[in-house]
Structure formats: structure tokens, C-alpha cells
Design an enzyme around this catalytic site. Structure first.
Site, short mmCIF file in Angstrom:
data_model
loop_
_atom_site.label_atom_id
_atom_site.label_comp_id
_atom_site.label_asym_id
_atom_site.label_seq_id
_atom_site.Cartn_x
_atom_site.Cartn_y
_atom_site.Cartn_z
CG ASP A 1 -2.11 1.01 0.97
OD1 ASP A 1 -2.17 1.65 -0.10
OD2 ASP A 1 -2.95 1.16 1.89
CG HIS B 1 0.33 11.48 0.51
ND1 HIS B 1 -0.72 11.73 -0.35
CD2 HIS B 1 -0.02 10.38 1.22
CE1 HIS B 1 -1.67 10.81 -0.15
NE2 HIS B 1 -1.26 9.97 0.79
ZN LIG Z 1 -6.95 0.89 0.37
#
Ligand SMILES: [Zn+2]
Lengths: 454, 326
Positions: A318, A322
Site C-alpha cells: 500500500d 504524498h
Molecule cells: Zn486501500
């Protein structure tokens, strides 16, 4: 270049066997003791573990649309640095990966970059809006050959749409990867719901919001006879539901992220004093803000046990880069997500291998073989066998290092591990015979030429 | 605790520091009775009020406190700025810091904002939390404690805690930073806290806090607490399924006249304001002799004087983080 041959000497394979490996023309050419180099570049792998190239089923590469966070090139460089040779690029780009054109563009960018195989994930619904099915068939048939479909970042929460998605995706031998989050139960949610969230004044993200969706989805998958993949399990209750579903014979696979296997919500309260040089986390450290949120210690223990007993099939990062300004703010204003490609194997070693939950053969299974199977990625079924594509990584499991900015090779620096000591180090990564990492250094591949993509 | 360089959360105060602050506030309250209610203590120091969320009452209270200590005051109101699209905390803090600021009084809609600012490298000033999201509002907790101590011990308050005091807090504990401010401080001072609310408005996991909880206001009143603190019900809760409607809420958890009449003679009534008369508290209760609502407002200035004085005289120019224990 794949034209370069490498002779890897004395590597220890996941099953414990020590061998030489000759890598030539993108493949494992020979395997055995005492191979002669025949002009190949020697790579001393004594004391190193050879693992099959790692396969990430859950990566956010952000391109197109969010190139200030990451690009396919920078993200696949981060992947290579972490030992990955295939990544699945999630669909929440802009435009969304919901058409054959966009997924082909992303796949082409990956091929041009050359650091890893980039397998685009197709959106389940148009624009991730949860209303109409995206052109799943066209994406499956496209040059990107999409097999994983996900609205990740959002949950396919409409029960009828989820049923249809499971059925329709099964038509193309694909799988729906569900981000299990009941939206109404998590409106404004900021961290795991519990006494700590109540004390910190942060709106709670209750475990039941994940578990209720998983329970519904495994029953739907059973009903329609389709396979289902559940992204980033984070709670002990979710493990129970998956265990129950598997015992029932439901075709469900599940993933856990490295951070949910190592970190707990308690860190959000802060474990570092005001000393700016302290290792650890200040209060409300936004690097710890992730979705689903970090959970309790008992959840972490349940997840580890579930990976160990196979209830959870794979570990996926995941990876969610950012820009700095998205994290340099108050907690509620910060974006969800942390980068994870570069640290994944070290965290898996710390959370699962060193404590004895997994051996390296298991690591090869949960980080390469099974994710490749779920994603229908060819070339990972017989690693190290002569003739197989040379996707592999060499790891020094005895290394310990303080994880720092130098280890982050993508664009994002929102790692919760900065300053933390972690075990293991990637010494080399080969993607289809190309050394993307050598002597621990990310290699510079020929700059991708400007390519026109439809 | 390690000195009072900042005031970020009421739970950061140990008993000695909390009592020291309350005692300092006693001195500050005395100043208000002078012919010229002003001290030269913070002359030449500058306090910035950074209000990312509108709160005229709290802002005026801090301004009055700073001015009575002869500090210069800069006020920045990012009115209407909301979480996610608001003015950046970092940018604003750095802009203000460039003006040469000694203390920042921060009001922000995001829980933890004051702590994030204090622990960042963006600014080197003392930070006073004037309310952060639903997390804390430590000067409110202090002024409530001060008000309770004054009501109980009067002129003999100095040096006292709140030992044995039974405080019942009623209403929207879930969204209330005032409730958390009191919860973080009152047990430290020896008080026992009881929370009364419908289950929807009690925070998840509150049973793990050092409090007792129930949903029965009548039983709580019959128990004759020393303090009954009514919390404000925000308009936006009315339509979010926390309770069916106002009348039902008032019927079960409002301090109406009938319940007020049943209050034990020594039970004091508090409310952090602004009040919804007729909803969580009746006009009769609010305006009664047992209501300490106006004392709370008046004591707020003395408490904020004490806090600004303490963090600014805390030797930050000595450079040591541990310097200036209150
Ligand atoms: Zn997710």
C-alpha cells in the site's frame, strides 16, 4: 542491460540450498555449484539470501495526475530499491485507470522505465464513483492485460454493484480487490476507534466498518462463485472472518501491509519527548496517518499469526507517496498513507521472520509467488529454475541499519520508519536479468526515450 | 512534568504544577481589584492570538489577560478557514514567528494542532492551546478547577486541590474538548468525575478512563454531586442520529426546572457557555444563585494571565527546555 550476464555466486535460496546462478539474456541460464563465469559479471552472494523478485499487489504510483507525489519511473525505482520486480499500480490516478487507454499508458510508462514490471490495476467503477462498472473487459483485453480490479481508496460499498463486479470480473479471470471500509461508519474517521482516539479527540475508524464489509463480501463471493481479494486487513476480527470463509471453501485471498504488522495506534500518542533528535514519533505524527488506521497491539499479533498460518495470503505495501506539505500539518488535515516499497522487506523481517513466524521460504511465498498468482503475473511460478525469467533479489538479512532518507528512492518521504533501526538490506535486484540494484546501489538505467502514448 | 514551556493539554500538568497555576491565578485575580488593574510583568513581550476557528469569548479573554500583563498582542483570525482547505498552520505560524513572537495562543479545529505546532521546528515561541478540535482546552479546564476550588474553599483556596470533590459532567462528552479538559485535570487534583450522557454521546472506550459513566441524570442528581456541569449541545448534533430530537434530549438530559428543584442544596451548577437555554439548561438554573457560569467567565481572565505569565517567565531565553518549572 539484459544483454549483460551475471554469475551470482554462493547465494542461499529460500529453501536453504546454496548455489550459483547464471543470469543471461533475461533468464536463469544455469543453476548449480561451481559454475564458471564465461564472461559474466560475478556477483558475490556468499551469506546472502536469494529471493524471487518481490511482487507487490498494492502500489500507488500516482501517475497520471499526481506526479508531484510519484511517477511510474520514481515509484518503480523505489520498488527496485526494495527488491520488487513487479508492482500493481492502483487505479486512483487522474484520470482514473478505468479505460483501456489509461491502463495501457501506465503499463507503457512502466516498460519504458524498466525498473519493474508495472501491472496496472483497473478501476471497478467509472471514476471510482461506485455507480457504474468501468470497462473491465476492455482493460482485461488491452495490452495491459489487467487482472486485478479495485476502487482502492474507496470501498465498493453498494452490495448489488459489488455482486455484479465479482461476477463480471470473474468472466475475465480477474479478481476484485476490495478496500473494505463501510463509508457511513467511517465518516470523518481519523484513527482506530477506541479509548486512545477518544482521549486524543480524533474521530474513530471502528474495526466493524472493515469487518462488516469483509463478511458481506465473502458471502457474496461464495454466492456467485467468484474469487475475492481483500486489501490491507487490519483487525483481529477481519482475520476471524477470513479464517471462517476459507474453512467454508470460499475463494478469498487476503493481504496485510507491513505497517499493520509492525506499528500500533499507541505511537500516535507520541513516544518521543520534545527532543528534536529523538528517534520515534511526536504526538499526532502525521506520518502515522494511514487508511485503514494503525490498530491495537492485539490486532498486530492476530495479523502476524494469520500470515504465519496462511489465513492471510500475502503482504502488500500500500505504498502511498504524498508531497511533504500533505503531511506537514495538523493530523486531521494530513493525507492518509505512507510509502512502503523501500522498507517492506525489512519490516517483514522485523515483524515476521526474526520473531519466528515465517522462514525465508514463506517470505518468498507471501511476497512473490502468491501475489503473482493472485494477479496472474507470469514468470514467478518457478523461480531460480533454468529457463525462468531472472526476477530475483539478494538480501543481507544480517545487516541492521537506521532507516533514513537515503533509503527512500521514490518521490515520497512520508515513511514512518525514518530514524528507526530495521534489519536486512537489499544488496541486488534483477528484473528480467537487468540489475536494477547492485552492491546495494540503485542502478541508473538508460533514460526512457520520449514515448508517445495514446 | 518537565517545566511549563508550553501548555498543550491539561493532562500534561501534574498536581503541583496545576496548583501552582491556580495559585498564580489567585494573585492575578487580586490585580483586577486594583485601581489600575495592570501589571508591567510582560512589558516588551508579544503574544500572538492565532485563531483558526472563531471564538470571540476565548479570544477576548486571552487578549484581556495579555493586556493586563502589559504584553503586546497580535491577533490573527483565519475566520471561516476549515480543516483541509484552511490556511496552513505552518505558513501562518512562520509568518507570525517572523514578527518576533514570544507566545502563540492557538485555537484550531484540528485535534493535536497545538502539540504539532509546539513540537515542530516551525516556530520557537511558547504555545498555549486555546482549544484544539475535540481534544482539549486546558485553560478552560483550569478555570473550571479554579472556579470549583474558589466555590469550595473561598479565600483559603491557595495551595488546595479538589480532593474528594464529586463532579458530574452531563451531555455531549463525545464532541467536547471542555469535558476532556476537565477529565485531564480534575482527577489530578483529587476530584472524582462522573459522566452522564446517552450512549451515543459518550466516547467509545470511556469506560477505560478514570471516571464513572451512566445515562441516568436523575440518579446522578439524587447522588448529590458537588458540581453539576452541563455541556452545550451543538446544533449540528441534532440531525446526526445522536438523539431523536431536542425535546427528547431535554427531557432526559436537560437540567430543567423540575430537576433543578431537586438538586441538593450544595450542588453547584456550571456551564462552559454559550448556553442553549431551554435545551441542556433551563433559564432558572442558569441564572440561579448556585450557577457559577459568570464566575467561570470572570475567572477565565485570571487563569489566562497566570498561564501566559508562567510560560513567558519560564526562562525560554535561558534556552533550556527544562527551565522554568511552574
Ligand atoms: Zn486501500
Amino acid at each position: 542491460m539484459s544483454g549483460t550476464a551475471y554469475l551470482i555466486r554462493g547465494a542461499t535460496l529460500p529453501d536453504g540450498e546454496t548455489t550459483d546462478l547464471l543470469v543471461r539474456e533475461g533468464r536463469i541460464a544455469e543453476r548449480g555449484a561451481g559454475l564458471s563465469d564465461r564472461g559474466a559479471i560475478p556477483v558475490d552472494a556468499a551469506g546472502l539470501r536469494a529471493l524471487p523478485g518481490l511482487v507487490d499487489l498494492h502500489t500507488h504510483l500516482r501517475e497520471p495526475g499526481f506526479e508531484q507525489s510519484e511517477t511510474v519511473l520514481t515509484g518503480s525505482r523505489a520498488a527496485a530499491a526494495g527488491g520488487f520486480t513487479t508492482v500493481h499500480a492502483m487505479a486512483n490516478t487522474f484520470p482514473v485507470q478505468d479505460t483501456a487507454g489509461v491502463v495501457e499508458q501506465v503499463a507503457a510508462l512502466g516498460a519504458a522505465a524498466g525498473y519493474a514490471t508495472v501491472r496496472p490495476v483497473g478501476a471497478v467503477t467509472v471514476g471510482l464513483a461506485g455507480e457504474r462498472l468501468a470497462e473491465i473487459g476492455a482493460m482485461a483485453r488491452s495490452r495491459a492485460a489487467v487482472r486485478v480490479f479495485s476502487d482502492d481508496g474507496k470501498c465498493v460499498h453498494d452490495a448489488l454493484l459489488m455482486r455484479r463486479a465479482l461476477e463480471y470480473v470473474a468472466t475475465f479471470d480477474g479478481v476484485v480487490a476490495q478496500h473494505a471500509q463501510e463509508p457511513r461508519l467511517t465518516e470523518g474517521a481519523q484513527m482506530n476507534e477506541g479509548a486512545l482516539a477518544s482521549t486524543l479527540g480524533l474521530a474513530g475508524w471502528p474495526a466493524v466498518a472493515e469487518e462488516a464489509i469483509i463478511a458481506r463480501d465473502v458471502l457474496l463471493a461464495e454466492h456467485v462463485g467468484a474469487r475475492l481479494h481483500v486489501c490491507h486487513l487490519s483487525t483481529a476480527g477481519s482475520v476471524d472472518v477470513i479464517r471462517w470463509a476459507k474453512a467454508r471453501g470460499i475463494a478469498v485471498t487476503a493481504e496485510a501491509t507491513p505497517h499493520h504488522l509492525l506499528l500500533t495506534e499507541q505511537l500516535i500518542a507520541g513516544d518521543a519527548a520534545l527532543d528534536p533528535d529523538a528517534v520515534g514519533h511526536r504526538g499526532y505524527d502525521s506520518r502515522l496517518k494511514v487508511n485503514p488506521p494503525l490498530r491495537r497491539d492485539e490486532d498486530v499479533r492476530a495479523l502476524r499469526a494469520a500470515v504465519a498460518d496462511g489465513t492471510i495470503d500475502i503482504v502488500a505495501t500500500d505504498h502511498a507517496p504524498h508531497p511533504v506539505e500533505s503531511k506537514e500539518c495538523a493530523w486531521a488535515e494530513a493525507s492518509f498513507g505512507m510509502v512502503g516499497l523501500e522498507s517492506a522487506l525489512s519490516v517483514v523481517q522485523a515483524a515476521l521472520v526474526d520473531p519466528g513466524h515465517l522462514d525465508w521460504g514463506d517470505v518468498a511465498r507471501v511476497l512473490s509467488r502468491t501475489p503473482a498468482e493472485i494477479g496472474r503475473v507470469p514468470g514467478y511460478d518457478a523461480p531460480f529454475a533454468p529457463g525462468s525469467p531472472a526476477h530475483l533479489t539478494l538480501v543481507d538479512p544480517t545487516a541492521r541499519r537506521r532507516f533514513g532518507r537515503a533509503q527512500l528512492r521514490g518521490r515520497g518521504v512520508n515513511s514512518p520508519y525514518l530514524g528507526r533501526e530495521l534489519p536486512g538490506r537489499i544488496v541486488a535486484t534483477f528484473h528480467a536479468g537487468v540489475a536494477t540494484v547492485l552492491d546495494g546501489e540503485l542502478q541508473t538505467l538508460p533514460t526512457p526515450t520520449d514515448h508517445e502514448v495514446a | 512534568m518537565t517545566g511549563l514551556r508550553h501548555l498543550l493539554a491539561s493532562a500534561d500538568l501534574d498536581r503541583a504544577s496545576a496548583i501552582a497555576l491556580l495559585d498564580t491565578a489567585e494573585d492575578m485575580a487580586d490585580v483586577a481589584t486594583r485601581r489600575v488593574p495592570k501589571l508591567p510583568t510582560l512589558q516588551g513581550r508579544t503574544v500572538a492570538n492565532l485563531f483558526f476557528e472563531d471564538s470571540t469569548r476565548t479570544r477576548l479573554s486571552f487578549e484581556a489577560a495579555a493586556k493586563r500583563l502589559s504584553a503586546d498582542v497580535i491577533t490573527f483570525s483565519a475566520k471561516g478557514s476549515s480543516v483541509s482547505k484552511g490556511e496552513s498552520l505552518k505558513d501562518t505560524a512562520q509568518t507570525i514567528a517572523a514578527m518576533g513572537i514570544d507566545a502563540v495562543v492557538l485555537r484550531h479545529a484540528a485535534s493535536g494542532a497545538a502539540r504539532v505546532l509546539a513540537e515542530s521546528a516551525w516556530i520557537d515561541a511558547a504555545v498555549v492551546n486555546a482549544g484544539d478540535g475535540t481534544h482539549d482546552h486546558p485553560t478552560q479546564g483550569l478555570l473550571d478547577a479554579y472556579t470549583m476550588r474558589k466555590a469550595r474553599h473561598g479565600a483559603d483556596s491557595r495551595g488546595q486541590g479538589l480532593d474528594g470533590l464529586r463532579v458530574t459532567i452531563v451531555g455531549d462528552v463525545l464532541h467536547s474538548r471542555v469535558a476532556r479538559a476537565n477529565l485531564g485535570l480534575l482527577p489530578t487534583l483529587g476530584a472524582r468525575v462522573h459522566l452522564v450522557a446517552p450512549r451515543t454521546l459518550l466516547p467509545f472506550g470511556a469506560e477505560q478512563w478514570p471516571v464513572t459513566t451512566s445515562s441516568d441524570l436523575d440518579a446522578a442528581i439524587a447522588d448529590a454531586p458537588d458540581v453539576l456541569m452541563m455541556l452545550r449541545i451543538q446544533q449540528e448534533r441534532m440531525h446526526a442520529a445522536y438523539f431523536p430530537h431536542e425535546r427528547e434530549y431535554a427531557g432526559f438530559w436537560g437540567l430543567d426546572e423540575e430537576r433543578f428543584a431537586r438538586l441538593h442544596a450544595d450542588t453547584m451548577v456550571m456551564h462552559p457557555g454559550p448556553m442553549n437555554r431551554g435545551l441542556e439548561i433551563s433559564a432558572a438554573a442558569a441564572d440561579s444563585e448556585r450557577s457559577l457560569v459568570l464566575d467561570q467567565v470572570a475567572n477565565g481572565v485570571a487563569i489566562r494571565m497566570a498561564v501566559l505569565y508562567t510560560v513567558l517567565s519560564g526562562g525560554r531565553h535561558a534556552g533550556a527546555r527544562e527551565a522554568g518549572a511552574a
